[in-house]
Write an enzyme that holds these catalytic residues in place. Structure first.
Site, PDB file in Angstrom:
ATOM      1  N   ASP A 118       0.694  -1.213   0.040  1.00  0.00           N
ATOM      2  CA  ASP A 118       0.014  -0.069  -0.081  1.00  0.00           C
ATOM      3  C   ASP A 118       0.924   1.029  -0.007  1.00  0.00           C
ATOM      4  O   ASP A 118       1.388   1.587  -1.059  1.00  0.00           O
ATOM      5  CB  ASP A 118      -0.874   0.096   1.323  1.00  0.00           C
ATOM      6  CG  ASP A 118      -2.008   0.981   1.249  1.00  0.00           C
ATOM      7  OD1 ASP A 118      -2.444   1.345   0.253  1.00  0.00           O
ATOM      8  OD2 ASP A 118      -2.268   1.408   2.369  1.00  0.00           O
ATOM      9  N   ARG A 180     -11.116 -12.025   6.862  1.00  0.00           N
ATOM     10  CA  ARG A 180     -10.035 -12.732   6.407  1.00  0.00           C
ATOM     11  C   ARG A 180     -10.530 -14.189   5.730  1.00  0.00           C
ATOM     12  O   ARG A 180      -9.822 -14.345   4.824  1.00  0.00           O
ATOM     13  CB  ARG A 180      -9.195 -13.068   7.717  1.00  0.00           C
ATOM     14  CG  ARG A 180      -8.364 -12.134   8.282  1.00  0.00           C
ATOM     15  CD  ARG A 180      -7.132 -12.513   9.182  1.00  0.00           C
ATOM     16  NE  ARG A 180      -6.801 -11.462  10.142  1.00  0.00           N
ATOM     17  CZ  ARG A 180      -5.863 -10.541   9.749  1.00  0.00           C
ATOM     18  NH1 ARG A 180      -5.386 -10.446   8.686  1.00  0.00           N
ATOM     19  NH2 ARG A 180      -5.512  -9.524  10.640  1.00  0.00           N
TER      20      ARG A 180
HETATM   21  P1  IMP Z   1       1.863  -0.350   3.750  1.00  0.00           P
HETATM   22  O1  IMP Z   1       2.806  -0.310   4.849  1.00  0.00           O
HETATM   23  O2  IMP Z   1       0.806   0.972   3.852  1.00  0.00           O
HETATM   24  O3  IMP Z   1       2.197  -0.672   2.615  1.00  0.00           O
HETATM   25  O4  IMP Z   1       0.649  -1.272   4.238  1.00  0.00           O
HETATM   26  C1  IMP Z   1       0.808  -2.646   4.361  1.00  0.00           C
HETATM   27  C2  IMP Z   1      -0.055  -3.571   5.289  1.00  0.00           C
HETATM   28  O5  IMP Z   1      -1.472  -2.647   5.408  1.00  0.00           O
HETATM   29  C3  IMP Z   1      -0.593  -4.718   4.480  1.00  0.00           C
HETATM   30  O6  IMP Z   1       0.442  -5.742   5.009  1.00  0.00           O
HETATM   31  C4  IMP Z   1      -1.873  -5.089   5.146  1.00  0.00           C
HETATM   32  O7  IMP Z   1      -2.013  -5.365   6.559  1.00  0.00           O
HETATM   33  C5  IMP Z   1      -2.438  -3.476   5.303  1.00  0.00           C
HETATM   34  N1  IMP Z   1      -3.413  -2.913   4.407  1.00  0.00           N
HETATM   35  C6  IMP Z   1      -3.131  -1.945   3.385  1.00  0.00           C
HETATM   36  N2  IMP Z   1      -3.969  -1.926   2.523  1.00  0.00           N
HETATM   37  C7  IMP Z   1      -5.012  -2.720   3.101  1.00  0.00           C
HETATM   38  C8  IMP Z   1      -6.426  -3.190   2.437  1.00  0.00           C
HETATM   39  O8  IMP Z   1      -6.863  -2.683   1.408  1.00  0.00           O
HETATM   40  N3  IMP Z   1      -7.045  -4.074   3.156  1.00  0.00           N
HETATM   41  C9  IMP Z   1      -6.497  -4.668   4.261  1.00  0.00           C
HETATM   42  N4  IMP Z   1      -5.384  -4.342   4.695  1.00  0.00           N
HETATM   43  C10 IMP Z   1      -4.425  -3.339   4.229  1.00  0.00           C
END
Ligand code: IMP
Length: 199
Positions: A118, A180
């Site tokens: 993300d 989940r």
């Molecule tokens: P990042 O650090 O923003 O890249 O986020 C990574 C983590 O955020 C992922 O491993 C997920 O656990 C959570 N995450 C990000 N987007 C989503 C989503 O659309 N649904 C559920 N979990 C998300």
């Protein structure tokens, strides 16, 4: 793989909370086809190498176990847990280690298995954490990539699907620890307040 724009379609699902609805973005069948392709791509790069898969709990659990079976050859795995999200759908931006690895990764070929990329802040933290432990090689496989949301300058070596900027649940991904267990990757919608019906 040719890139196609993913569009969600409605499917009636039981057990949803009032005011919440889901639409299937990537079906279970489509996930399994893509996983086999990803496994082939990884094995093409490391034909005879023992691979040490590291799953990021809890979202990557189904992805890791399915991928491990598709990879064949010598495969071991370990899990760690980090927190970057609170109880909502937005990142706090802060990454904390909650559960460390059980075994050393020194000299091993590590494949980091993440559910979704993300902002990229979690992966940036993890890559720094792994590099300090002197692995032979580190590659990253993510099931889903929300390219539009990226803040950190990181990329995955293998990507299952690029998806639009929508909150997704299912196949391991949660909202407040729920959903989940949905077999498909689905987008999650909330009814405007006062308009919720029982699902
Ligand atoms: P990042 O650090 O923003 O890249 O986020 C990574 C983590 O955020 C992922 O491993 C997920 O656990 C959570 N995450 C990000 N987007 C989503 C989503 O659309 N649904 C559920 N979990 C998300």
């Amino acid at each position: 793989m040719a890139k196609k724009t993913l569009k969600a379609h409605t499917r009636v699902m039981k057990g949803l909370r009032p005011g919440e609805s889901v639409r299937v973005l990537i079906s279970d069948a489509r996930l399994q086809v893509r996983l086999k392709q990803l496994a082939k791509e990884i094995r093409r790069d490391f034909p005879n190498e023992p691979l040490h898969l590291i799953g990021v709990l809890k979202g990557s659990v189904f992805f890791l176990t399915d991928l491990a079976r598709d990879l064949g050859g010598e495969v071991s795995f370990d899990f760690l847990s980090v927190s970057s999200y609170g109880q909502g759908t937005d990142s706090t931006g802060e990454v904390k280690l909650i559960k460390d690895l059980d075994v050393s990764i020194e000299g091993r070929t590590v494949i980091v298995v993440e559910d979704i990329l993300d902002t990229g802040l979690t992966l940036k933290y993890l890559l720094r954490f792994f590099e300090e432990k002197k692995p032979k090689d580190v590659r990253v496989v993510v099931l889903l990539d929300k390219v539009e949301r990226r803040i950190a300058d990181v990329r995955a070596d293998y990507v299952g699907f690029e998806i639009p900027n929508e909150f997704v649940v299912g196949y391991g991904l949660d909202f407040d620890e729920r959903y989940r267990n949905l077999p498909d990757v689905c987008t999650l919608q909330f009814a405007p307040k006062g308009k919720s019906k029982s699902a």
